[in-house]
Design an enzyme around this catalytic site. Structure first.
Site, PDB file in Angstrom:
ATOM      1  N   GLN A  17      38.629  36.657  43.082  1.00 43.86           N
ATOM      2  CA  GLN A  17      39.534  35.742  43.780  1.00 43.86           C
ATOM      3  C   GLN A  17      38.956  34.338  43.881  1.00 43.86           C
ATOM      4  OE1 GLN A  17      42.579  36.454  44.676  1.00 43.86           O
ATOM      5  NE2 GLN A  17      42.435  38.598  44.115  1.00 43.86           N
ATOM      6  N   ASP A  62      31.522  39.567  43.697  1.00 42.05           N
ATOM      7  CA  ASP A  62      32.827  39.845  43.108  1.00 42.05           C
ATOM      8  C   ASP A  62      33.622  38.545  43.195  1.00 42.05           C
ATOM      9  OD1 ASP A  62      35.510  40.326  42.769  1.00 42.05           O
ATOM     10  OD2 ASP A  62      35.622  42.000  44.183  1.00 42.05           O
ATOM     11  N   CYS A  78      44.538  47.200  47.694  1.00 40.07           N
ATOM     12  CA  CYS A  78      43.297  47.841  47.244  1.00 40.07           C
ATOM     13  C   CYS A  78      42.134  47.509  48.174  1.00 40.07           C
ATOM     14  CB  CYS A  78      42.965  47.451  45.806  1.00 40.07           C
ATOM     15  SG  CYS A  78      44.173  48.016  44.636  1.00 40.07           S
ATOM     16  N   LYS A 130      43.198  36.214  36.687  1.00 40.51           N
ATOM     17  CA  LYS A 130      43.434  35.504  37.949  1.00 40.51           C
ATOM     18  C   LYS A 130      43.070  34.023  37.819  1.00 40.51           C
ATOM     19  CE  LYS A 130      42.364  39.659  40.600  1.00 40.51           C
ATOM     20  NZ  LYS A 130      43.598  40.375  40.916  1.00 40.51           N
ATOM     21  N   HIS A 178      37.295  44.709  48.140  1.00 36.98           N
ATOM     22  CA  HIS A 178      38.310  45.371  47.303  1.00 36.98           C
ATOM     23  C   HIS A 178      37.741  46.727  46.886  1.00 36.98           C
ATOM     24  CE1 HIS A 178      40.681  46.013  43.594  1.00 36.98           C
ATOM     25  NE2 HIS A 178      41.515  45.088  44.033  1.00 36.98           N
TER      26      HIS A 178
END
Lengths: 418, 148
Positions: free
Chosen positions: A215, A212, A376, A238, A135
């Protein structure tokens, strides 16, 4: 939709998705005169009533600043804020809650590491390794850091299925690699990276690793000690929590050696014009009044999420994903983008008949909310030689009915454009 | 909200088969347009003789709305003078953005098929990308026209 094979009978009965859907008020509305079908949870998940109530309750009852006053409201707000930190610690299995820094979200957490750890420790000639499927928020902070320090950004390529392979990773990993920053799960493709294995490789070379997890937290097990990652960044919104709150996990010994990211209130022990002494961990990294209600809302979201059997949630989501994958294959002229084995929750696709933006508008008119665009992740689009995809993404509340609605809406696209 | 209001036959046709989808043999103005939201891209070239646009063409990729809008725009502006083009742009812009819409749709000719875009605020930028690119070409500025 009758050609598509039904969910196997082994689907967990314990997980009652219809009952769970009652907890999400946003699901129970019409858009453009049609019942809402929400397939954009990779952008942000909907919020259960318990989270909404928790946030409202902070403002209605415990509305005070934290770590400051002696009055009761402040004591209550402080206690709940710190309980939220403990909740996050337990959720990701950090060793100590001093290793949990509240941030605005994943993006701020990554920028914090880049600007604090990165500027302190990176030099010209050092390398920062990222993957091709990142991302933008796991690319741009490192580009800025490289400009500031003279370090070099190195990219691990992905395969045409959207995988990051161990061999490609090893090829780019060198003794100059100081930091590896990679997604745990890809937002555009749903790929789950083999992070445990890659972290070991990076550590063998003496590099630290940031994951990261934006998600990942709602779809994969996250145990930062088992993974042995050095930094883990994620967002509350999220994970069925509020927007504007997230967390950075960092190993304590790394945090201890890092200068503050922002200066301000709460991050200090004492201030004179000559010298400021910084506060203990993790407060040193939490300048200013934080998102108190957000943190407490995140805590409620973790409570909600963990009240379900995590294996049942995963089994349900995977069953819907399998059903959706097959259902989309039945749509003429549809091309899936991102087909890594073991991927989760994301269905990116193109259609011969129409551009993703047109698909988005048409399915929206049928009540189906999906995301269209580059997500993104423009380098991912570049890899496939495309400008955009349509992306349906799943949350725990999605059902095969939602997928049927999507496929029905895609038939409208065919009718209009075919 | 009726999708047919948005995706009128003319738009579907021009989206699939954009007119003037080639660069003119001679050109003295060029504009590049980009919509970062969806990745739509347009390169527009035109020949300005005196204050008349004598030829125009574009190469681009994007959604049906952006491509059809650019396509119909090239048809509408060819042979027009700069003041006439400016008037068209103003009317078109008003039609797709204002709450009241344009009251003189007749004067817009084929461009009037984009009136339905007003009901789809997320798509207004698709419809205006070509026009912003045209403006940039006429100002002959470097860089890129962007919808953001």
């Amino acid at each position: 939709m009758n050609e598509v094979s039904p969910i196997p009978a082994s689907s967990p009965a314990a997980f009652d998705v219809q009952r769970l859907r009652e907890d999400f008020p946003a699901l129970h509305q019409e858009v453009h005169g049609k019942p809402l079908v929400y397939l954009d949870s990779a952008a942000t998940s909907l919020k259960p009533q318990a989270v909404i109530d928790a946030v409202a309750d902070v403002y209605a009852r415990d509305c005070a600043n934290i770590h400051r006053a002696v009055h009761l409201l402040s004591q209550r707000a402080t206690a709940r804020y710190e309980e939220a930190r403990e909740k996050v610690r337990a959720f990701i299995n950090a060793a100590n809650k001093t290793e949990v820094v509240f941030t605005r979200g994943t993006t701020e957490a990554i920028n914090l590491v880049a600007q604090s750890w990165g500027r302190a420790y990176l030099r010209e000639g050092d390398e920062v390794l990222v993957t091709e499927l990142e991302h933008h928020s796991n690319i741009v902070p490192w580009q800025i850091l490289c400009q500031q320090t003279g370090a070099t950004l190195v990219v691990v390529p992905m395969t045409d299925r959207g995988e990051v392979l161990r061999e490609s990773f090893e090829e780019q990993l060198t003794d100059r690699t100081r930091l590896v920053a990679m997604a745990h799960v890809s937002n555009a493709l749903g790929t789950v990276l083999p992070v445990a294995e890659l972290i070991d490789l990076a550590h063998e070379r003496g590099a630290v690793v940031l994951l990261d997890g934006a998600q990942a937290v709602s779809h994969a097990y996250v145990d930062v000690q088992a993974l042995d990652c050095d930094f883990y960044a994620f967002s509350g919104h999220k994970l069925y929590g509020p927007t504007g709150i997230g967390a950075l996990y960092a190993k304590e010994r790394l945090l201890e050696g890092m200068p503050p990211y922002h200066g301000g209130g709460d991050m200090i022990r004492s201030v004179t014009f000559e010298e400021t002494i910084y506060n203990d961990l993790p407060y040193k990294f939490e300048a200013g009044t934080p998102n108190i209600a957000g943190a407490i809302g995140l805590s409620a979201a973790i409570d909600y999420f963990t009240s379900f059997d995590s294996q049942a949630v995963r089994a349900h989501e995977n069953a819907v994903l399998r059903y959706a994958t097959e259902a989309l294959e039945s749509v003429p002229g549809l091309r899936p983008i991102g087909t890594a084995p073991g991927k989760v929750a994301v269905l990116s696709f193109l259609m011969d008949a129409a551009h993703p933006h047109d698909i988005g508008t048409i399915v929206d008119s049928e009540g189906v909310a999906i995301r269209t665009g580059h997500h993104c992740a423009q380098p991912v689009m570049e890899h496939f030689g495309i400008a955009a995809t349509a992306r349906a993404s799943l949350g725990m509340y999605n059902t095969t009915d939602d997928i049927d609605a999507l496929v029905g809406a895609l038939q409208k696209v065919q009718e209009l454009f075919g | 909200m009726d999708l047919r209001e948005l995706y009128q036959e003319v738009i579907l046709d021009h989206g699939k088969h954009p007119r003037n989808h080639r660069f003119p043999e001679r050109h003295n103005r060029e504009g590049r347009g980009y919509n970062p939201l969806c990745g739509d891209k347009i390169t527009l070239r035109l020949q300005l003789d005196g204050d008349t646009i004598t030829d125009v063409g574009f190469i681009g990729q994007g959604c049906a709305i952006s491509q059809a809008s650019c396509s119909t725009m090239t048809e509408a502006i060819k042979g027009k003078t700069l003041p006439e083009v400016q008037e068209l742009f103003t009317k078109f812009h008003t039609m797709v953005t204002s709450d009241n819409g344009a009251d003189d749709l007749d004067t817009l000719g084929k461009l009037a098929v984009f009136a339905g875009v007003r009901e789809f605020p997320m798509r207004v930028k698709c419809a205006t990308l070509g026009w912003h690119t045209l403006n940039q070409a006429l100002r002959n500025e470097g860089g890129e026209a962007t919808t953001e």
